[in-house]
Structure formats: C-alpha cells, structure tokens
Design an enzyme around this catalytic site. Structure first.
Site, mmCIF file in Angstrom:
data_model
loop_
_atom_site.group_PDB
_atom_site.id
_atom_site.type_symbol
_atom_site.label_atom_id
_atom_site.label_comp_id
_atom_site.label_asym_id
_atom_site.label_seq_id
_atom_site.Cartn_x
_atom_site.Cartn_y
_atom_site.Cartn_z
ATOM 1 N N ASP A 95 0.861 -1.177 0.000
ATOM 2 C CA ASP A 95 0.000 0.000 0.000
ATOM 3 C C ASP A 95 0.905 1.238 0.000
ATOM 4 O O ASP A 95 1.606 1.507 0.980
ATOM 5 C CB ASP A 95 -0.897 -0.022 1.240
ATOM 6 C CG ASP A 95 -1.920 1.105 1.262
ATOM 7 O OD1 ASP A 95 -1.742 2.087 0.521
ATOM 8 O OD2 ASP A 95 -2.889 0.999 2.044
ATOM 9 N N HIS A 96 0.872 2.001 -1.105
ATOM 10 C CA HIS A 96 1.798 3.117 -1.252
ATOM 11 C C HIS A 96 1.458 4.287 -0.324
ATOM 12 O O HIS A 96 2.248 5.223 -0.189
ATOM 13 C CB HIS A 96 1.808 3.596 -2.704
ATOM 14 C CG HIS A 96 3.156 4.088 -3.151
ATOM 15 N ND1 HIS A 96 4.216 4.241 -2.292
ATOM 16 C CD2 HIS A 96 3.618 4.472 -4.375
ATOM 17 C CE1 HIS A 96 5.272 4.682 -2.955
ATOM 18 N NE2 HIS A 96 4.933 4.836 -4.228
ATOM 19 N N ARG A 97 0.297 4.255 0.323
ATOM 20 C CA ARG A 97 -0.002 5.261 1.335
ATOM 21 C C ARG A 97 0.844 5.031 2.575
ATOM 22 O O ARG A 97 1.181 5.963 3.306
ATOM 23 C CB ARG A 97 -1.485 5.224 1.715
ATOM 24 C CG ARG A 97 -2.461 5.540 0.597
ATOM 25 C CD ARG A 97 -3.891 5.293 1.041
ATOM 26 N NE ARG A 97 -4.125 3.913 1.439
ATOM 27 C CZ ARG A 97 -5.286 3.448 1.930
ATOM 28 N NH1 ARG A 97 -6.313 4.290 2.088
ATOM 29 N NH2 ARG A 97 -5.418 2.190 2.257
#
Length: 496
Positions: A466-468
C-alpha cells in the site's frame, strides 16, 4: 382468568447468528436434523457457509424440532429464524381426544375389560400424542421415557431417544374395547433420528473421509450406535453389492429430440459464499489502496538444500517442511528489520496504525474459493512452531474447516503461486493489510555463480504494498532482505 404461558413449553426460535465479525448472511449447506427430531443443548443442527468459511451451528437449547424455515442451499440473513424447537416430546400436535365413552363392544368381546389388564392394552405412541381410551372412562397415561435412552456424554450429535421417537407418527389405533389387548411392546432400540448425522468420533470421521466411505452406509457396532474404526475398515473390505438389473419396457421412438441441457453454450453460477466475499474484498482493495509491486529474481539453491536437511532433523519429525516454511521465516525477519511495513491505514480516524505483532496470512485455494487464514503472533514462533502452525493451517483449509476467527486480524500475507507453475504475478492486498508477497515457481535455471554459469534453483518474488503506508525505499528494503535471506539462509541466525 388468563394465565401466563410457561416458557419451558413454548416454541423457541433459533436465529442465524453472526458467526464472524460483521457478516450479514450465510448459506445453509446441510441440515443434520429434521422435524420431529430431538435436539440437545450444544448439538450441531446444520452447516452453513459464510462469506469466510464453512461453520457448523450448535443449537443453544433442548427440545424437539418443529420446523426448518429454510431449505439447503438457501441464503439467510443474520438474525432470521432458521429453525423452531418445541418442548421435548412435542414435535407434532396431538390429535383430537378420544371420546370419554368407548363404543359398544361387539358380541365376541367381553362386556367389560378386566381392570388389571388395562395397562397391557395401551399402544406405543409418539410422545405428545393421545392414546385410545378403554371402555372405562379411565384416562391412559403417556409412557415415560427411559433414562437409559439418553445419548452418551461427549458425543457430538445427540442419539435418538425412545424407539417411539423415530420421526413417524403411528397409525390411528382402534378403541381398546374393539380388540384384545396386544402384548407389551419390546424395549425401544437406540437409533439415530431420521435425517440425523451418523454418530462417530472426529478421528473416525476423518478415517472414513480419507478412505472414501460414506458413514451413512455403515451399520454401527459401537455402544449407543456409534460407528467405530473397525466398522469403517469393514466397510472398505466388504465387496460392493452387485447392482440389480432392471429390464425397462421398450420406449417408443421419439420424435424430434430437443437440445439436451448439456449442450447449452453457457452455465450460470450464483455468486455467493466465499467467492462473493473474495470478489468484493479484491475490488475494494484494488480501488482503495494504491498498489505498487516490485520484483526480484533470486538464487535459492542453498535454501532448498537447507529444506532437505531440516527434513532429516529430529526437531522437525512429523512436521511439514518445505520452501514456504523458510520463506515465511525470511519475511518475518525482514519485517523485524523494517517494522514500519507492518501497519494499517485507518481512514475514518485518519491514522496510521503501527502493529507490533505479525499475524501472517497464507493464501489457500479451496473448493469453495480463495481464503486467507493467518497464523496468530507468527513473529514469536520458533521454526518448528511455525512449521506446526503452517501444517495445521493447510490441513484445516483443505478440509473446509477454517473458522472465521482464523481469517481475521491478518497483517501481511504470502501467496505461493509457484505451486501452480507460475513464475510471478502482481498480487492484490488482502483488505486492511499493508503488504503481500507472491512466491513464484522454483526452477533449475542457468545462473552465474562464482563467476561461472551453473544450473541453480531460482525463483522470482513479487511484493505488493500500500503506497499510502509504504514508499518505494521501504518496500525495496523488505523485498531485498527476503531475497538476501533466501540466497544465504544462514542469515536467519546472523540477522535474528
């Protein structure tokens, strides 16, 4: 004057419970009881499939089944009544009471029956049904169930009670004055209620499943009608009966035959159960968490040698040892070295939740679809303990007995697509998790080793995150650490 209804005699309703956190519906796979059967507190009455797993439902009270509200295959919302249970012995309504005065006896019958013979003239009846009155106005008493007919303690499903409680109502009896009193009925036999699951202990059920034997076809020899291991082996050894040959009458030549159902060009399958839940979760994950996937190809020859050595180690005797075990340990160590990857995104509260434990999910393909049970607190397990947990997880998943709780609370996941011969892929995150590692097939390939091209065991790893939560640097460190450990498995000790 009105009186309050006794709660012990009232019909009680059993509603579809929420067998997993937040579930809204479940499909009834199989009923183990039928109307008229006697049930006891804790007895499993049906098997249902939720959006997460197949679960057996025990009923929380005693009584007699009066109605099954839904058929097998029906999808039921949580909170709906699925079965109603009346008081014990009250499975069916009682017929109209017999007249107080019996009709005149025929000439061949004595004018008045002898009083001592009256008890012998009573007929065996279902509990809750009336009995025919004798020519006197004395009311016949209902037979009292024998305590010896109670099911043995410790069995998973209640045995039948009296022989009268077999789910079939007796034929109407003639008045006692019309015929001589029959002999007293024989002692009732303990038998499984109509539609009930055969009685057998879990190890015997597993043996029958492994040998392909249907327990319903076995005649039990154990106490109280319980099927034993010897019964299962005897059923396997017995020759199958020859099918009866039935000569059917010659059918007239048909006219133009319609197209058979098997010739249809399409088949429609309802979307429900595990497959429905998986589809919803994947769509939600793909369009909520921004996915990034990185790849690395690594020489795992030393890891494969270590797997073979561990199989001979006495500490792993009886345990499942395979490459997945060392890959799991490598990922756990990589998370320890890079703890920020083990987190969750809390959208409602706008918080990042750092987790100081690892519930390691293992994606498992089952006949009902893809499920992801997880090993609780996998970070705290030794290698033999991790091997035992992996073996138990896989066995339970294959048998379709994974509980909803085993699929909740995961933090990171491994999906081993290599078992299908696939080199790599771009896995989608399990909802609520930060990363998922895909392991490709391990193949013998030409590889530069110590300056020379040699055949080596090679695989490709893919890490989606998850790039968040995880930026490129953190994701690359985690994947690089896993690859380094699998290339040099001695790092399991030096980096620990």
């Amino acid at each position: 004057m009105t009186t309050m209804t006794d709660t012990a005699s009232a019909v009680r309703e059993f509603k579809m419970p929420d067998v997993g956190e937040g579930l809204t519906e479940a499909e009834i796979l199989k009923w183990y009881v039928a109307p008229g059967d006697t049930v006891t507190d804790g007895q499993v009455v049906c098997e249902v499939e939720t959006a997460k797993a197949a679960v057996e439902l025990p009923i929380p009270f005693d009584g007699t089944v009066t109605e099954l509200r839904f058929a097998e295959g029906a999808t039921v919302d949580v909170g709906q009544v699925i079965i109603t249970v009346g008081p014990a012995g009250g499975a069916a309504p009682a017929p109209e009471a017999a007249p107080e005065t019996a009709p005149a006896a025929p000439e061949t019958t004595p004018a008045a029956p002898e009083e001592p013979e009256a008890p012998k003239g009573r007929q065996p009846v279902l509990v809750g049904y009336g009995v025919s009155e004798s020519s006197t106005k004395r009311r016949a008493r209902k037979p009292v169930p024998s305590q010896g007919d109670e099911p043995p303690a410790g069995t998973y499903y209640a045995a039948a009670v009296q022989g009268e409680l077999n789910g079939h109502a007796p034929a109407p009896q003639a008045p006692a004055a019309q015929a001589p009193a029959p002999a007293a009925p024989a002692a009732p036999q303990v038998a499984a209620p109509t539609g009930a699951r055969p009685l057998a202990k879990p190890p015997v059920r597993k043996l029958a499943k492994d040998l392909g034997v249907d327990l319903a076809t076995i005649t039990p020899t154990g106490p109280d009608g319980i099927i034993t291991r010897e019964d299962v082996h005897a059923a396997v050894a017995a020759p199958a009966p020859a099918p009866e040959v039935v000569t059917a009458p010659a059918a007239p030549a048909p006219a133009a035959a319609p197209v058979a159902a098997g010739d249809a060009r399409e088949t429609r399958i309802p979307i429900k159960g595990v497959r429905k839940a998986t589809a919803q979760a994947m769509v939600h994950s793909a369009f909520t968490a921004p996915h990034v996937t990185e790849f690395v190809t690594v020489d795992v020859t030393r890891t494969m040698k270590l797997v073979e050595e561990l199989k001979q180690d006495r500490a792993f005797e009886g345990l499942r040892v395979n490459p997945l075990l060392l890959i799991s340990k490598a990922l756990l160590l990589a998370i320890r070295r890079n703890p920020d990857v083990n987190a969750a995104w809390d959208e409602p509260n706008q918080e990042i939740v750092q987790k100081h434990y690892v519930n390691l999910g293992i994606a498992a393909a089952t006949p009902r679809g893809l499920i992801v049970p997880n090993i609780k607190d996998a970070h705290a397990k030794t290698l033999p303990e991790l091997a035992a947990s992996l073996g138990e997880l896989v066995t339970t998943a294959r048998e379709g007995k994974t509980s909803p709780g085993a699929m909740q609370g995961g933090t990171v996941t491994i999906t081993n697509i290599g078992v299908f011969g696939i080199d790599t892929g771009t896995p989608i995150l399990n909802p609520g998790e930060s990363a998922i590692l895909a392991v490709g097939a391990i193949k013998l390939q030409p590889w530069v080793h110590k300056g020379k091209v040699k055949p080596r065991q090679v695989t490709t790893l893919a890490l989606s995150f998850d790039h968040r939560l995880v930026d490129g640097e953190l994701g690359s460190k985690v994947l690089g650490d896993v690859a380094a450990i699998l290339e040099q498995p001695k790092r399991l000790m030096t980096w620990a």
